[in-house]
Design a protein around this motif. Structure first.
Motif, PDB file in Angstrom:
ATOM      1  N   ALA A  20       0.839  -1.210   0.000  1.00  0.00           N
ATOM      2  CA  ALA A  20       0.000   0.000   0.000  1.00  0.00           C
ATOM      3  C   ALA A  20       0.871   1.255   0.000  1.00  0.00           C
ATOM      4  CB  ALA A  20      -0.925  -0.005   1.218  1.00  0.00           C
ATOM      5  N   LEU A  21       1.906   1.262   0.819  1.00  0.00           N
ATOM      6  CA  LEU A  21       2.736   2.465   0.947  1.00  0.00           C
ATOM      7  C   LEU A  21       3.566   2.695  -0.317  1.00  0.00           C
ATOM      8  CD1 LEU A  21       3.962   1.954   4.629  1.00  0.00           C
ATOM      9  CD2 LEU A  21       2.310   3.653   3.827  1.00  0.00           C
ATOM     10  N   ARG A  22       4.112   1.640  -0.885  1.00  0.00           N
ATOM     11  CA  ARG A  22       4.992   1.797  -2.051  1.00  0.00           C
ATOM     12  C   ARG A  22       4.206   1.886  -3.354  1.00  0.00           C
ATOM     13  NH1 ARG A  22       8.814  -2.851  -4.420  1.00  0.00           N
ATOM     14  NH2 ARG A  22       6.706  -3.502  -5.016  1.00  0.00           N
ATOM     15  N   ASP A  23       3.324   0.907  -3.594  1.00  0.00           N
ATOM     16  CA  ASP A  23       2.684   0.811  -4.900  1.00  0.00           C
ATOM     17  C   ASP A  23       1.466   1.715  -5.045  1.00  0.00           C
ATOM     18  OD1 ASP A  23       4.595  -1.130  -5.448  1.00  0.00           O
ATOM     19  OD2 ASP A  23       3.311  -2.726  -4.660  1.00  0.00           O
ATOM     20  N   VAL A  24       0.729   1.912  -3.938  1.00  0.00           N
ATOM     21  CA  VAL A  24      -0.478   2.740  -4.026  1.00  0.00           C
ATOM     22  C   VAL A  24      -0.149   4.202  -3.713  1.00  0.00           C
ATOM     23  CG1 VAL A  24      -2.833   3.091  -3.201  1.00  0.00           C
ATOM     24  CG2 VAL A  24      -1.906   0.756  -3.399  1.00  0.00           C
ATOM     25  N   LEU A  25       0.552   4.434  -2.603  1.00  0.00           N
ATOM     26  CA  LEU A  25       0.842   5.814  -2.197  1.00  0.00           C
ATOM     27  C   LEU A  25       2.110   6.355  -2.857  1.00  0.00           C
ATOM     28  CD1 LEU A  25      -1.064   7.256  -0.214  1.00  0.00           C
ATOM     29  CD2 LEU A  25      -1.143   4.786   0.088  1.00  0.00           C
ATOM     30  N   GLY A  26       2.959   5.474  -3.333  1.00  0.00           N
ATOM     31  CA  GLY A  26       4.161   5.926  -4.032  1.00  0.00           C
ATOM     32  C   GLY A  26       5.297   6.372  -3.132  1.00  0.00           C
ATOM     33  N   TYR A  27       5.274   5.939  -1.863  1.00  0.00           N
ATOM     34  CA  TYR A  27       6.351   6.322  -0.952  1.00  0.00           C
ATOM     35  C   TYR A  27       7.589   5.459  -1.192  1.00  0.00           C
ATOM     36  CZ  TYR A  27       2.559   8.452   1.821  1.00  0.00           C
ATOM     37  OH  TYR A  27       1.492   9.182   2.246  1.00  0.00           O
ATOM     38  N   ASP A  28       8.739   6.025  -0.905  1.00  0.00           N
ATOM     39  CA  ASP A  28      10.000   5.277  -0.857  1.00  0.00           C
ATOM     40  C   ASP A  28       9.959   4.454   0.440  1.00  0.00           C
ATOM     41  OD1 ASP A  28      12.567   4.368  -0.780  1.00  0.00           O
ATOM     42  OD2 ASP A  28      13.464   6.312  -0.341  1.00  0.00           O
ATOM     43  N   THR A  29       9.608   3.170   0.313  1.00  0.00           N
ATOM     44  CA  THR A  29       9.262   2.374   1.492  1.00  0.00           C
ATOM     45  C   THR A  29      10.313   1.309   1.795  1.00  0.00           C
ATOM     46  OG1 THR A  29       6.935   2.686   0.928  1.00  0.00           O
ATOM     47  CG2 THR A  29       7.433   0.960   2.530  1.00  0.00           C
TER      48      THR A  29
END
Lengths: 225, 79
Positions: A20-29
């Motif tokens: 969710a954080l990387r692929d959906v929100l686009g954060y560097d996770t």
């Protein structure tokens, strides 16, 4: 923005959160291993994910709270860093004293795994500022120990300060025991600390970020920057 | 070798969901005199003979074994 997902032995929602954080929100996770104690100051959000850390031995979250990463997390939270604890993560944050209260066995004694409705009770926190006050969200739960309890003085304080962030409700936002899946006091589904930078909740917003999975009501909660 | 016997239960003010189910089950089995059931944990802890076992066990309960928000505890030390 950098986001971190803590991984304990027995975490099982760490990949959901990472996705969710990387692929959906686009954060560097990045994953953060429980046995490390890194400086977290460059992170914008740390998620303590769901699962069964250390097998829930003794009590859910009781052992995880002594992991080295928790020292880093305490320091990060004390400086105002944003921390989201989901499900087992909520239990861990309560055990660690970063949030008030505790999570006990569901009143039904059953493991509840289903979508539930929660009402936004305070829309002025870093996690809920993209929702309307009173908005009803559909987010799944999956837990056996989700009955939030605290003493009466703490409950009064939570209400007074607006620290009750989510309450279980009907699809139209009414509170009743029949829509409370675990018997939590005052229908509480999520609480924040007094500074509102630490949020714990039993429902899984990371599993409600894509319509394909039934709901995207959780996505705005993760959009913290 | 000293042995600590530690008993941990939910605070009386908290509803014990497991205890409530057991109460119903026992009454259905004909144990009609049962008034209440509280489920807890029982731990046996072996200690080295030196030191103050009572103080150690008290600290263990406060730090880890019990959650003071929801639980109460008591213990016995056997020499």
């Amino acid at each position: 923005m950098k986001a971190g997902v803590i991984v304990f032995p027995g975490s099982n929602c760490d990949r959901d959160a990472y996705h969710a954080l990387r692929d959906v929100l686009g954060y560097d996770t990045e994953y953060l291993w429980h046995a490390d104690a890194p400086d977290l100051s460059q992170y914008g959000l740390i998620v303590v994910p769901g699962g069964f850390s250390y097998g829930d031995y003794l009590r859910p979250g009781a052992i995880a709270r002594f992991a080295p990463i928790m020292d880093s997390l305490r320091e990060y939270a004390a400086r105002g860093g944003l921390v989201l604890g989901v499900c087992n993560g909520f239990q861990i944050l309560c055990e660690a004293g970063l949030l008030p209260g505790a999570l006990t066995r569901n009143l039904s004694l059953k493991f509840r795994c289903k979508p539930v409705y929660v009402r936004v009770e305070n829309a002025e926190t870093p996690f809920t500022c993209r929702y309307r006050h009173g908005e009803v969200l559909k987010i799944p739960i999956a837990h056996g120990d989700g009955r939030y309890v605290c003493d009466e003085a703490t409950l009064q304080q939570l209400r007074r300060n607006g620290q009750v962030i989510f309450r279980y409700c009907s699809p139209t936002g009414e509170l009743s025991d029949s829509w409370n899946p675990n018997g939590s006091v005052d229908h509480i589904a999520g609480v924040a600390n007094e500074q509102f930078n630490v949020l714990g909740m039993m429902p899984h917003p990371e599993r409600a970020c894509e319509l394909l999975l039934g709901s995207e009501d959780g996505r705005r909660l993760l959009r913290v920057h | 070798m000293p042995k600590a016997k530690v008993y941990i239960t939910l605070k009386p003010s908290l509803l014990d969901a497991q205890g409530r189910v057991l109460l119903n089950a026992l009454q259905q089995l004909g144990f009609e005199t049962v008034q209440e059931v509280r489920v807890g944990k029982y731990l046996e802890i072996a200690l080295q003979p030196d030191g103050d076992p009572r103080a150690q066990v008290e600290a263990m309960c406060q730090k880890l074994l019990a959650n003071p928000v929801i639980e109460q505890y008591r213990y016995e030390i056997e020499e």
